[in-house]
Design a protein around this motif. Structure first.
Motif, short mmCIF file in Angstrom:
data_model
loop_
_atom_site.label_atom_id
_atom_site.label_comp_id
_atom_site.label_asym_id
_atom_site.label_seq_id
_atom_site.Cartn_x
_atom_site.Cartn_y
_atom_site.Cartn_z
N LEU A 180 0.83 -1.21 0.00
CA LEU A 180 0.00 0.00 0.00
C LEU A 180 0.86 1.26 0.00
CD1 LEU A 180 -2.74 -0.98 2.62
CD2 LEU A 180 -3.15 -0.45 0.21
N LEU A 181 1.97 1.20 0.72
CA LEU A 181 2.84 2.35 0.88
C LEU A 181 3.66 2.65 -0.36
CD1 LEU A 181 4.32 4.45 2.75
CD2 LEU A 181 5.82 2.55 3.43
N GLY A 192 12.53 -1.45 -3.76
CA GLY A 192 13.03 -2.05 -2.54
C GLY A 192 11.92 -2.41 -1.58
N VAL A 193 10.92 -1.52 -1.47
CA VAL A 193 9.78 -1.80 -0.59
C VAL A 193 8.99 -2.98 -1.12
CG1 VAL A 193 7.60 -0.87 0.27
CG2 VAL A 193 9.65 0.55 0.29
N LEU A 194 8.81 -3.04 -2.44
CA LEU A 194 8.09 -4.18 -3.03
C LEU A 194 8.82 -5.48 -2.78
CD1 LEU A 194 6.04 -2.30 -4.39
CD2 LEU A 194 6.41 -3.57 -6.52
N SER A 251 -0.06 -6.71 -7.92
CA SER A 251 -0.39 -6.61 -9.35
C SER A 251 -0.66 -5.15 -9.74
CB SER A 251 -1.62 -7.47 -9.67
OG SER A 251 -2.81 -6.90 -9.14
N GLN A 252 -1.16 -4.36 -8.80
CA GLN A 252 -1.43 -2.94 -9.08
C GLN A 252 -0.16 -2.10 -8.99
OE1 GLN A 252 -4.45 -1.98 -6.19
NE2 GLN A 252 -6.06 -3.11 -7.24
N ALA A 253 0.75 -2.47 -8.07
CA ALA A 253 1.93 -1.65 -7.83
C ALA A 253 3.10 -2.00 -8.73
CB ALA A 253 2.35 -1.79 -6.36
N ALA A 254 3.19 -3.25 -9.19
CA ALA A 254 4.38 -3.71 -9.91
C ALA A 254 4.69 -2.92 -11.17
CB ALA A 254 4.23 -5.20 -10.22
#
Length: 376
Positions: A180-181, A192-194, A251-254
Motif C-alpha cells: 500500500l505504501l 526495494g519496498v516491493l 499486481s497494481q503496484a508492480a
C-alpha cells in the motif's frame, strides 16, 4: 505538608496504574486490529465524505487506543517483570503477541490513507518508518513464538485452534502495508519496498496456509473446539484473505514500481500472475467464509461466552472485505463491488457488537482478570 499530601494522593494513583498494568495482556491489541481495519475500509469511500470522515475519526481514536495499550504493556514489563516473562511460556497468550504488529500496521496504513489530509507530505515519511518497525516486529513474532512453542510450551493436536496462526500472519499483514505504501514513495524507493514486502509475504503465507490444513484436519478428527474459543474458526480466514490482498496490491503496484528497473519487461507478466494468484486465494477465502459461518451458526445455537477472542469475528472479515474491494477494482466487476458493500455492512455490525460488549465487559471489570485469549 504540601509535599506529604501530594505523595499520599499520588500513591493510590500509582497503585491503580500498577494494577491496570498487571492485568493488561497483549490480546487487548486485537481490539486495535479490528477497529483499525474498519477505519481503513471506511476511508476508501472518499466519494462519501461522511463515511470518509467517520473512518478518519475512528483511525485517530484507534491510534490513541494503540498508544494507551502500548503504554500499559510497557508498564506491565517495568512493574511486573516476572508476570510479563511468564507470557512466553503461556500456550495461548504468547500467540497474542502477534496482534501487536498487526495493530500497528493499521496505524501505519492510516497515515497513508488519512495522514496527508491531516499532516501533509510528512505523513508518508511517518508511515514509512512505522512500516519498517512493523516488519521487524512481525518477523520477531513469526520466528520467536513458534520457537517458544517448540522449546518452552506444551501443545497437543486436540488443543490446537486458529490462535496458532496469529504470530505467523503478522508478516503478511506487514507485506500488505508495504504494498500500500510503495506507490506513495519516491520511485527510487518503490522497488526495494516491493521486494521486502514479497519476502515478508513469503515468510508468512505458505506456512500459515499449511497450518490451516492442519487445523482443518484437527477439527475433522477431534471435533470443534470449546464454545469459549468459537471465534477462532474465523482466524483461518486471516492469512487467506491477507495473502489474496497482497497479491492483488502487488499486481497494481508492480508496473509502476518496476518500470525503470531490470524487471521492467517482466512487470506486466508479474502483475498478471499476481492478480491470478490473488483471485484464487480470494476464492479459497470465500469458501472459508461459508465454513466459518456454518460453524458460528452451530455454536450460537446455544449461549457463547464473550471474551476478547470475539475480535476474531472482525479483523479477518475486514481483510477479506478489503481483498474483495481491491479485486473488484482490478477486474472491473460490479458483482464483486456489490459483494464488497454487503461485507462492509456485515463488518460494521460485527464491530459494533464486539466493541459494545468489550466496553461493557471492561466497565464491569469482567475482562480484566482473565489469563488467556479465551478467558479474557
Amino acid at each position: 505538608m504540601t509535599f506529604i499530601a501530594t505523595s499520599q494522593s499520588s500513591f493510590p494513583r500509582f497503585q491503580l496504574l500498577s494494577h491496570a498494568a498487571r492485568q493488561f495482556t497483549p490480546n487487548w491489541f486485537a481490539a486495535t486490529m479490528g477497529t483499525g481495519v474498519l477505519a481503513l475500509i471506511l476511508g476508501h469511500f472518499g466519494s462519501v465524505p461522511a463515511l470518509y470522515q467517520c473512518g478518519q475519526l475512528l483511525w485517530v481514536f484507534n491510534a490513541l487506543l494503540f498508544a494507551l495499550f502500548s503504554a500499559l504493556y510497557v508498564a506491565h514489563w517495568l512493574l511486573h517483570l516476572e508476570t510479563a516473562r511468564s507470557i512466553a511460556g503461556h500456550p495461548v497468550l504468547s500467540m497474542a503477541l502477534g496482534t501487536i504488529p498487526m495493530g500497528l500496521a493499521t496505524i501505519g496504513n492510516g497515515f497513508v490513507l488519512f495522514g496527508p489530509d491531516l499532516l501533509g507530505p510528512a505523513a508518508i515519511g511517518i508511515a514509512h518508518g512505522i512500516w519498517w518497525l512493523d516488519g521487524a516486529l512481525s518477523l520477531t513474532c513469526g520466528l520467536g513464538v513458534p520457537f517458544l512453542m517448540m522449546t518452552r510450551q506444551t501443545h497437543s493436536p486436540a488443543e490446537m485452534t486458529g490462535v496458532w496462526l496469529l504470530p505467523l500472519v503478522a508478516a503478511e499483514v506487514a507485506a500488505v502495508s508495504g504494498l500500500l505504501l510503495a506507490a506513495h514513495l519516491p520511485v527510487a524507493d518503490q522497488a526495494g519496498v516491493l521486494l521486502t514486502s514479497l519476502v515478508l509475504w513469503a515468510c508468512s503465507v505458505p506456512l500459515a496456509l499449511g497450518l490451516v490444513v492442519v487445523l482443518m484436519v484437527r477439527m475433522i478428527v477431534h471435533g470443534l473446539p470449546p464454545a469459549r474459543v468459537a471465534a477462532s474458526c474465523w482466524l483461518a480466514l486471516g492469512p487467506i484473505a491477507t495473502g489474496a490482498l497482497g497479491m492483488v496490491l502487488f499486481s497494481q503496484a508492480a508496473p509502476g514500481a518496476l518500470a525503470d528497473g531490470a524487471l521492467a519487461p517482466l512487470a506486466p507478466a508479474l502483475a498478471g500472475a499476481s492478480l491470478l494468484l490473488g483471485t484464487l486465494l480470494w476464492g479459497y477465502g470465500l469458501w472459508w467464509v461459508g465454513l466459518a459461518s456454518l460453524i458460528s451458526a452451530h455454536y450460537f445455537a446455544a449461549p457463547v461466552p464473550f471474551n476478547l477472542g470475539w475480535w476474531a469475528y472482525v479483523f479477518p472479515l475486514g481483510v477479506f472485505t478489503l481483498a474483495t474491494m481491491a479485486l473488484g477494482d482490478s477486474w472491473g466487476n460490479d458483482t464483486l463491488g456489490k459483494l464488497g458493500l454487503a461485507l462492509v455492512v456485515m463488518l460494521v455490525c460485527s464491530w459494533l457488537t464486539v466493541a459494545v460488549r468489550t466496553i461493557a465487559g471492561t466497565w464491569r471489570s469482567a475482562l480484566l482478570a482473565g489469563a488467556s485469549w479465551a478467558d479474557n
